[in-house]
Design a protein around this motif. Structure first.
Motif, PDB file in Angstrom:
ATOM      1  N   SER A   1     -37.582  10.474  -8.570  1.00 16.32           N
ATOM      2  CA  SER A   1     -36.682  10.961  -9.701  1.00 16.32           C
ATOM      3  C   SER A   1     -37.251  11.804 -10.641  1.00 16.32           C
ATOM      4  O   SER A   1     -36.674  12.877 -11.121  1.00 16.32           O
ATOM      5  N   VAL A   2     -38.481  11.505 -11.119  1.00 17.09           N
ATOM      6  CA  VAL A   2     -39.076  12.331 -12.409  1.00 17.09           C
ATOM      7  C   VAL A   2     -39.368  13.831 -11.711  1.00 17.09           C
ATOM      8  O   VAL A   2     -39.268  14.652 -12.340  1.00 17.09           O
ATOM      9  N   MET A   3     -39.736  13.752 -10.382  1.00 11.13           N
ATOM     10  CA  MET A   3     -39.980  15.292 -10.039  1.00 11.13           C
ATOM     11  C   MET A   3     -38.832  15.914  -9.525  1.00 11.13           C
ATOM     12  O   MET A   3     -38.965  17.231  -9.915  1.00 11.13           O
ATOM     13  N   LEU A   4     -37.861  15.416  -9.180  1.00 10.07           N
ATOM     14  CA  LEU A   4     -36.443  15.924  -9.015  1.00 10.07           C
ATOM     15  C   LEU A   4     -36.038  16.642 -10.299  1.00 10.07           C
ATOM     16  O   LEU A   4     -35.866  17.810 -10.461  1.00 10.07           O
ATOM     17  N   VAL A   5     -36.118  15.704 -11.443  1.00  9.29           N
ATOM     18  CA  VAL A   5     -35.602  16.269 -12.822  1.00  9.29           C
ATOM     19  C   VAL A   5     -36.484  17.225 -13.288  1.00  9.29           C
ATOM     20  O   VAL A   5     -36.091  18.243 -13.864  1.00  9.29           O
ATOM     21  N   SER A   6     -37.740  17.050 -13.129  1.00  6.34           N
ATOM     22  CA  SER A   6     -38.536  18.177 -13.492  1.00  6.34           C
ATOM     23  C   SER A   6     -38.426  19.353 -12.899  1.00  6.34           C
ATOM     24  O   SER A   6     -38.719  20.512 -13.423  1.00  6.34           O
ATOM     25  N   LEU A   7     -38.103  19.505 -11.595  1.00  7.25           N
ATOM     26  CA  LEU A   7     -37.978  20.561 -10.747  1.00  7.25           C
ATOM     27  C   LEU A   7     -36.788  21.192 -11.477  1.00  7.25           C
ATOM     28  O   LEU A   7     -36.445  22.561 -11.305  1.00  7.25           O
ATOM     29  N   ILE A   8     -35.705  20.602 -11.655  1.00  4.59           N
ATOM     30  CA  ILE A   8     -34.328  21.074 -12.064  1.00  4.59           C
ATOM     31  C   ILE A   8     -34.913  21.576 -13.329  1.00  4.59           C
ATOM     32  O   ILE A   8     -34.339  22.849 -13.719  1.00  4.59           O
ATOM     33  N   GLY A   9     -35.561  21.006 -14.239  1.00  2.00           N
ATOM     34  CA  GLY A   9     -35.924  21.608 -15.692  1.00  2.00           C
ATOM     35  C   GLY A   9     -36.752  22.818 -15.629  1.00  2.00           C
ATOM     36  O   GLY A   9     -36.280  23.545 -16.336  1.00  2.00           O
ATOM     37  N   VAL A  10     -37.605  23.008 -14.600  1.00  2.00           N
ATOM     38  CA  VAL A  10     -38.461  24.380 -14.457  1.00  2.00           C
ATOM     39  C   VAL A  10     -37.303  25.504 -13.966  1.00  2.00           C
ATOM     40  O   VAL A  10     -37.592  26.574 -14.258  1.00  2.00           O
ATOM     41  N   SER A  11     -36.429  24.949 -13.411  1.00  2.00           N
ATOM     42  CA  SER A  11     -35.432  26.094 -12.700  1.00  2.00           C
ATOM     43  C   SER A  11     -33.959  26.275 -13.929  1.00  2.00           C
ATOM     44  O   SER A  11     -33.177  26.968 -13.563  1.00  2.00           O
ATOM     45  N   MET A  12     -34.340  25.541 -14.882  1.00  3.03           N
ATOM     46  CA  MET A  12     -33.197  25.582 -15.751  1.00  3.03           C
ATOM     47  C   MET A  12     -33.098  27.027 -16.772  1.00  3.03           C
ATOM     48  O   MET A  12     -33.951  27.423 -17.155  1.00  3.03           O
ATOM     49  N   PRO A  13     -31.575  27.476 -16.650  1.00  2.00           N
ATOM     50  CA  PRO A  13     -31.608  28.701 -17.386  1.00  2.00           C
ATOM     51  C   PRO A  13     -31.324  28.062 -18.738  1.00  2.00           C
ATOM     52  O   PRO A  13     -30.168  27.642 -18.989  1.00  2.00           O
ATOM     53  N   ILE A  14     -32.254  28.052 -19.780  1.00  2.00           N
ATOM     54  CA  ILE A  14     -32.133  27.509 -21.115  1.00  2.00           C
ATOM     55  C   ILE A  14     -30.829  27.971 -21.828  1.00  2.00           C
ATOM     56  O   ILE A  14     -30.124  27.038 -22.628  1.00  2.00           O
ATOM     57  N   PHE A  15     -30.473  29.206 -21.478  1.00  2.00           N
ATOM     58  CA  PHE A  15     -29.099  29.669 -22.528  1.00  2.00           C
ATOM     59  C   PHE A  15     -28.115  29.010 -21.807  1.00  2.00           C
ATOM     60  O   PHE A  15     -27.228  28.863 -22.649  1.00  2.00           O
ATOM     61  N   TRP A  16     -28.145  28.489 -20.801  1.00  3.03           N
ATOM     62  CA  TRP A  16     -26.938  27.731 -20.176  1.00  3.03           C
ATOM     63  C   TRP A  16     -26.867  26.350 -20.722  1.00  3.03           C
ATOM     64  O   TRP A  16     -25.992  25.659 -20.996  1.00  3.03           O
ATOM     65  N   LEU A  17     -28.291  25.756 -20.661  1.00  4.69           N
ATOM     66  CA  LEU A  17     -28.215  24.444 -21.164  1.00  4.69           C
ATOM     67  C   LEU A  17     -27.936  24.190 -22.665  1.00  4.69           C
ATOM     68  O   LEU A  17     -27.207  23.256 -23.017  1.00  4.69           O
ATOM     69  N   GLY A  18     -28.434  25.198 -23.459  1.00  8.51           N
ATOM     70  CA  GLY A  18     -28.056  25.149 -24.901  1.00  8.51           C
ATOM     71  C   GLY A  18     -26.434  25.260 -24.966  1.00  8.51           C
ATOM     72  O   GLY A  18     -25.992  24.598 -25.896  1.00  8.51           O
ATOM     73  N   VAL A  19     -25.774  26.161 -24.048  1.00  2.00           N
ATOM     74  CA  VAL A  19     -24.170  26.172 -24.286  1.00  2.00           C
ATOM     75  C   VAL A  19     -23.539  24.829 -23.938  1.00  2.00           C
ATOM     76  O   VAL A  19     -22.737  24.545 -24.636  1.00  2.00           O
ATOM     77  N   MET A  20     -24.199  24.189 -22.834  1.00  2.00           N
ATOM     78  CA  MET A  20     -23.578  23.002 -22.418  1.00  2.00           C
ATOM     79  C   MET A  20     -23.836  21.833 -23.411  1.00  2.00           C
ATOM     80  O   MET A  20     -23.256  20.889 -23.603  1.00  2.00           O
ATOM     81  N   LEU A  21     -24.837  21.947 -24.113  1.00  2.00           N
ATOM     82  CA  LEU A  21     -25.320  20.881 -25.021  1.00  2.00           C
ATOM     83  C   LEU A  21     -24.206  21.151 -26.163  1.00  2.00           C
ATOM     84  O   LEU A  21     -23.932  20.144 -26.918  1.00  2.00           O
ATOM     85  N   VAL A  22     -24.237  22.239 -26.646  1.00  2.00           N
ATOM     86  CA  VAL A  22     -23.113  22.459 -27.635  1.00  2.00           C
ATOM     87  C   VAL A  22     -21.669  22.039 -27.373  1.00  2.00           C
ATOM     88  O   VAL A  22     -20.905  21.189 -27.882  1.00  2.00           O
ATOM     89  N   LEU A  23     -21.340  22.480 -26.086  1.00  2.00           N
ATOM     90  CA  LEU A  23     -20.144  21.749 -25.595  1.00  2.00           C
ATOM     91  C   LEU A  23     -19.957  20.286 -25.587  1.00  2.00           C
ATOM     92  O   LEU A  23     -18.989  19.825 -26.218  1.00  2.00           O
ATOM     93  N   TYR A  24     -21.036  19.666 -24.896  1.00  2.00           N
ATOM     94  CA  TYR A  24     -20.948  18.038 -24.959  1.00  2.00           C
ATOM     95  C   TYR A  24     -21.095  17.402 -26.333  1.00  2.00           C
ATOM     96  O   TYR A  24     -20.334  16.741 -26.671  1.00  2.00           O
ATOM     97  N   PHE A  25     -22.243  17.808 -27.067  1.00  2.00           N
ATOM     98  CA  PHE A  25     -22.606  17.130 -28.030  1.00  2.00           C
ATOM     99  C   PHE A  25     -22.143  17.421 -29.675  1.00  2.00           C
ATOM    100  O   PHE A  25     -22.055  16.868 -30.338  1.00  2.00           O
ATOM    101  N   SER A  26     -21.696  18.752 -29.477  1.00  2.00           N
ATOM    102  CA  SER A  26     -21.005  19.366 -30.851  1.00  2.00           C
ATOM    103  C   SER A  26     -19.468  19.610 -30.391  1.00  2.00           C
ATOM    104  O   SER A  26     -18.651  18.831 -31.331  1.00  2.00           O
ATOM    105  N   VAL A  27     -19.077  20.181 -29.485  1.00  2.00           N
ATOM    106  CA  VAL A  27     -17.425  20.246 -29.487  1.00  2.00           C
ATOM    107  C   VAL A  27     -16.757  18.953 -29.107  1.00  2.00           C
ATOM    108  O   VAL A  27     -16.148  18.480 -29.854  1.00  2.00           O
TER     109      VAL A  27
END
Lengths: 297, 320
Positions: free
Chosen positions: B131-157
């Motif tokens: 699980s840790v390895m899968l999550v970390s692989l997703i982490g290194v593949s993450m477009p952070i500008f998308w993650l930022g937008v998704m965090l705003v959507l979920y935790f702010s909006v």
């Protein structure tokens, strides 16, 4: 006599190559994560190639009356964007831009980087110092920042995106190849080839370069993932391909402006980027394990 | 060690010089007349000519270059036309904000990524490890500008837990200040966090198979102390190697993160300057970030030597 002849005849190199490639493919398929990565990458390539047949609408066809339709609306699997353009079709066409930029920018960077790495590592001396100092200088810029700076100068457009990301890729390839060349050129067979009178060009391209291919393939595959994210990042900042061309980054940029009203635009476009990059990284990891396990990328 | 640091500082000078030359060349590649591009199509011929004169663009190229290097040596990065302020002042106003963001991201990345890597290695081939390895692989593949937008959507909006944009000020209280910091820091921390987890796991796996770890275990030392006291200390060196590379990811990522969260840092300054076609600001800021990156890498190299004194950096040539 015939038996003796057979025994001293060297194995057909073509056959060896085919066997080696088959072995590599088997290794890749046996690695479950690499196989998943390969499948995702393959699907994305198929989507990009057959985009006109897969897309349900022309990607730039506007229908303002039907703008920001939710996913599952009539005729729009993933809904529509702020101009009423079909999001599914735009994402399908966006795969083309991502893969074209990803592959072309890496080929660009690999071509010039390999050339510089070969020359630098093989000839050494002052030329090596000059080339590698320049590469160090380019390396001092965070990748995306160098690409952004170049885009500011070059201006928007698909070709310019490829050049900007390609240039940012050059130092990585140059370093990898130089490192390989430094170890390969000390091998005995290079000395023998030299003593037989082979020219430097022949030694470099026929003997040194083939020994650099494994790390080049692994690094190149990983770099495609990086180039796809960079293209999306440039488009997200409004510096990438020109509108109305569909690009995952530009769809995400538009989606950010309509986040509250229509979160599906930002969600699906970003997910497409993540899925593709994850697929290529899984495949790259598998390739590294199969081709060059010691390599740390 | 003192001699080593001095030698590394001297080694650094050509790299910084090359960086300055690259920035000069890139900004001189602007097609057409940079002054006309900066002022836009509405500008008169006189205005363009005045700007050319003030930017020194009428001088021969080698004079422009010498002036540029001379100005840099005096710490003069030029004056911004759009902000009407010296660029060094703009940088100094915003650099601390980027630093706060980058350091918080680094702390999160370290606090989450390293323990995740350690746990993953100590429970190798378990569900937790996968699980840790899968999550970390997703982490290194993450477009952070998308993650930022998704965090705003979920935790702010949606949840309204954290503010979507801005930096906040200490005058509004520590909690408000920290609330502004949470989402941008997590966004920026994602890739270093995943990388730390992957590297820590692989270097820990290498270390825990060594004889001295087996000896420590056979002496009856608890697993926790074996891992923390003996294994982790030796697994730290590869982590420091990637730390240098992650600084690049943080500085580059800051451009995107600051844009998403309207964080008033260096990245936002660059993007705004590009929007306003203020190339002098872009030139100065990019150069500043590159030099900071080179200096931070030097610091990481020194730390590397402190952690592992056997490391020898005597190789010649540009790369190490």
């Amino acid at each position: 006599m015939a038996a003796v002849e057979t025994s001293i005849t060297p194995a057909n190199p073509q056959n060896n190559k085919v066997k080696k490639e088959a072995g590599l493919f088997k290794k890749l398929i046996r690695n479950r994560l690499a196989a998943i990565g390969l499948s995702i990458t393959f699907i994305m390539v198929v989507i990009a190639i057959f985009a006109p047949w897969i897309a349900t609408h022309p990607p730039n066809e506007m229908d303002v009356a039907n703008s920001l339709a939710v996913p599952g609306s009539e005729g729009h699997l993933l809904g529509t964007d702020n101009y009423g353009r079909d999001l599914f079709s735009r994402l399908v066409y966006g795969a083309r831009i991502s893969l074209i930029v990803g592959v072309s920018a890496v080929v660009f960077g690999a071509f010039f980087g390999t050339l510089l790495g070969l020359v630098s590592g093989y000839f050494g001396g002052r030329l090596d110092s000059i080339i590698m100092r320049t590469m160090d200088g380019l390396f001092a810029f965070p990748f995306i920042l160098l690409a952004i700076t170049l885009m500011t100068v070059l201006g928007q457009g698909l070709l310019n995106v490829i050049i900007a990301i390609g240039v940012a890729n050059i130092p990585g390839f140059a370093r990898i190849v130089r490192g390989q060349v430094l170890s390969v050129k000390e091998e005995e067979f290079i000395e023998v080839t030299k003593s037989l009178g082979a020219t430097n060009g022949r030694i470099i391209f026929q003997h040194v370069l083939p020994n650099c291919t494994a790390p080049l393939i692994v690094y190149g595959t990983m770099s495609v993932a990086g180039a796809i994210i960079s293209e999306a990042a440039l488009s997200f900042l409004g510096l990438g391909v020109q509108p109305p061309t569909a690009s995952w980054g530009s769809i995400l940029k538009d989606g950010k402006d309509f986040l509250v009203l229509s979160p599906h635009m930002a969600t699906f476009s970003g997910f497409a980027i993540l899925l593709t990059v994850l697929g290529i990284n899984l495949f790259g990891d598998g390739l590294r394990d199969a081709l060059d396990p010691k390599m740390k990328v | 060690m003192g001699k080593y640091i001095i030698r590394r500082l001297i080694d650094l000078l050509p790299t910084i010089a090359v960086v300055a030359v690259i920035v000069f060349i890139i900004t001189r590649l602007i097609p057409g007349d940079p002054a006309a591009v900066m002022l836009g199509p509405q500008a008169s011929v006189e205005e363009v000519e005045a700007l050319r004169e003030s930017l020194g663009l009428n001088a021969p190229l080698y004079v422009q270059f010498l002036n540029y290097i001379g100005d840099l040596l005096r710490g003069d990065f030029g004056v911004s036309l759009t902000y009407n302020e010296p660029i060094i002042q703009l940088i100094m106003d915003r650099f601390p904000n980027t630093l706060i963001l980058a350091i918080s991201a680094l702390i999160i990345a370290f606090m989450v990524g390293v323990p995740a890597g350690i746990i993953s290695a100590s429970k190798q081939n378990s569900l937790l490890d996968y699980s840790v390895m899968l999550v970390s692989l997703i982490g290194v593949s993450m477009p952070i500008f998308w993650l930022g937008v998704m965090l705003v959507l979920y935790f702010s909006v949606n949840l309204g837990w954290f503010p979507a944009t801005g930096m906040g000020s200490m005058d509004e209280g520590l909690i408000t200040y920290l609330k502004h910091l949470v989402l941008p820091s997590i966004t920026l921390a994602t890739i270093p966090m995943a990388t730390f987890a992957r590297i820590t796991r692989s270097s820990m796996l290498e270390v825990i198979s060594q004889d001295y770890i087996k000896t420590a275990r056979s002496k009856g030392l608890g697993e926790f102390w074996v891992i923390c006291k003996h294994a982790f200390k030796n697994a730290l060196t590869p982590l420091l190697t990637v730390l240098g590379m992650q600084i690049s990811s943080l500085l580059g990522g800051a451009v995107l993160t600051e844009t998403i969260f309207s964080w008033p840092g260096m990245g936002r300054l660059i993007v705004d300057a590009i929007d306003k076609r203020d190339f002098v600001v872009v030139q100065g800021t990019v150069l500043f970030i590159a030099v900071i990156f080179v200096l931070v890498n030097l610091f990481v190299d020194i730390m590397y030597k402190v952690v592992n004194p056997r490391v020898n950096f005597t190789s010649k040539g540009g790369t190490k």
